[in-house]
Design a protein around this motif. Structure first.
Motif, PDB file in Angstrom:
ATOM      1  N   VAL A  65       0.667  -1.869  -0.031  1.00  0.00           N
ATOM      2  CA  VAL A  65      -0.204   0.145  -0.091  1.00  0.00           C
ATOM      3  C   VAL A  65       0.834   1.510  -0.308  1.00  0.00           C
ATOM      4  N   GLY A  66       2.044   0.947   0.929  1.00  0.00           N
ATOM      5  CA  GLY A  66       3.133   2.081   0.769  1.00  0.00           C
ATOM      6  C   GLY A  66       3.363   3.096  -0.875  1.00  0.00           C
ATOM      7  N   TRP A  67       3.865   1.251  -1.583  1.00  0.00           N
ATOM      8  CA  TRP A  67       4.529   1.754  -2.842  1.00  0.00           C
ATOM      9  C   TRP A  67       3.596   2.289  -3.995  1.00  0.00           C
ATOM     10  N   ILE A  82      13.658   2.981   0.698  1.00  0.00           N
ATOM     11  CA  ILE A  82      14.504   3.472   0.860  1.00  0.00           C
ATOM     12  C   ILE A  82      14.596   3.954   2.561  1.00  0.00           C
ATOM     13  N   PRO A  83      13.660   4.048   3.655  1.00  0.00           N
ATOM     14  CA  PRO A  83      13.330   4.443   4.931  1.00  0.00           C
ATOM     15  C   PRO A  83      13.836   2.973   5.440  1.00  0.00           C
ATOM     16  N   PHE A  84      13.546   2.273   4.660  1.00  0.00           N
ATOM     17  CA  PHE A  84      13.442   0.693   5.191  1.00  0.00           C
ATOM     18  C   PHE A  84      15.627   0.107   5.553  1.00  0.00           C
ATOM     19  N   GLY A  85      15.608   0.196   4.234  1.00  0.00           N
ATOM     20  CA  GLY A  85      17.314   0.740   3.952  1.00  0.00           C
ATOM     21  C   GLY A  85      17.924   1.406   5.412  1.00  0.00           C
ATOM     22  N   SER A 124      18.300   9.711   8.354  1.00  0.00           N
ATOM     23  CA  SER A 124      16.903   9.060   8.775  1.00  0.00           C
ATOM     24  C   SER A 124      15.453  10.102   8.908  1.00  0.00           C
ATOM     25  N   LEU A 125      16.095  10.753   9.823  1.00  0.00           N
ATOM     26  CA  LEU A 125      14.969  11.991  10.266  1.00  0.00           C
ATOM     27  C   LEU A 125      14.223  12.940   9.200  1.00  0.00           C
ATOM     28  N   VAL A 126      15.590  13.690   8.409  1.00  0.00           N
ATOM     29  CA  VAL A 126      15.107  14.277   6.841  1.00  0.00           C
ATOM     30  C   VAL A 126      14.198  13.344   6.199  1.00  0.00           C
ATOM     31  N   VAL A 127      14.506  12.004   6.082  1.00  0.00           N
ATOM     32  CA  VAL A 127      13.820  10.898   5.035  1.00  0.00           C
ATOM     33  C   VAL A 127      12.630  10.858   5.093  1.00  0.00           C
ATOM     34  N   PHE A 128      12.485  10.580   6.734  1.00  0.00           N
ATOM     35  CA  PHE A 128      11.092  10.548   7.541  1.00  0.00           C
ATOM     36  C   PHE A 128      10.318  11.551   7.127  1.00  0.00           C
ATOM     37  N   ILE A 129      10.664  12.630   7.323  1.00  0.00           N
ATOM     38  CA  ILE A 129       9.863  14.060   7.236  1.00  0.00           C
ATOM     39  C   ILE A 129       9.338  14.209   5.803  1.00  0.00           C
TER      40      ILE A 129
END
Length: 154
Positions: A65-67, A82-85, A124-129
């Motif tokens: 669903v994210g995909w 990417i976030p999982f990696g 990771s924080l920047v990617v999360f945002i």
């Protein structure tokens, strides 16, 4: 073009469990995400191994669903990995905590690995945002490279 809670959960778990093609509306993604969080809280309170089974069972539909949600906004679906990696790399490179005896002797953890972990944490924080921003954007109203706009299912 919104989907209700039950329809979103049913769609993600039965009709599109491992479907990575097409698009998912904001409501489909966020209702499923809410169901995952609620189920995760309940199962973790009951028994930790039950939560692990639950999380593994919902890994595939969650990624799917994210995909599809990223594709709905016009971005490649594989970006969801990417976030999982980043999380995996940070887990592997995370410094180990020194033992109590080592702390008493004044030994410190390897500062190089602490610095790498800190940088990865900031990235990771920047990617999360960024991902939060992408996943909350409206659907592209027209047909895009990933198909026509999602139609709510009943």
């Amino acid at each position: 073009m919104t989907m209700d809670f039950m329809t979103a959960v049913r769609t993600c778990l039965t009709q599109k469990y491992a479907t990575f093609q097409g698009r998912a509306s904001r409501s489909e993604y966020w209702w499923f995400f809410l169901a995952f969080v609620i189920g995760g809280l309940i199962t973790s309170l009951i028994w930790l191994p039950l939560y692990m089974i639950y999380a593994l069972a919902l890994l595939c539909p969650g990624l799917a669903v994210g995909w599809r949600r990223l594709q709905d906004t016009g971005r490649p679906g594989w970006y969801i990995a990417i976030p999982f990696g980043l999380s995996l790399v940070n887990t592997v490179l995370a410094p180990t905590m020194p033992s109590e005896q080592a702390m008493m002797a004044g030994e410190m953890p390897n500062m190089g690995s602490v610095a790498v972990s800190a940088v990865l944490g900031i990235v990771s924080l920047v990617v999360f945002i960024l991902y939060l921003w992408w996943l909350t954007r409206p659907s592209q109203p027209e047909t895009n490279a990933y198909g026509p706009p999602p139609v709510p299912q009943s």
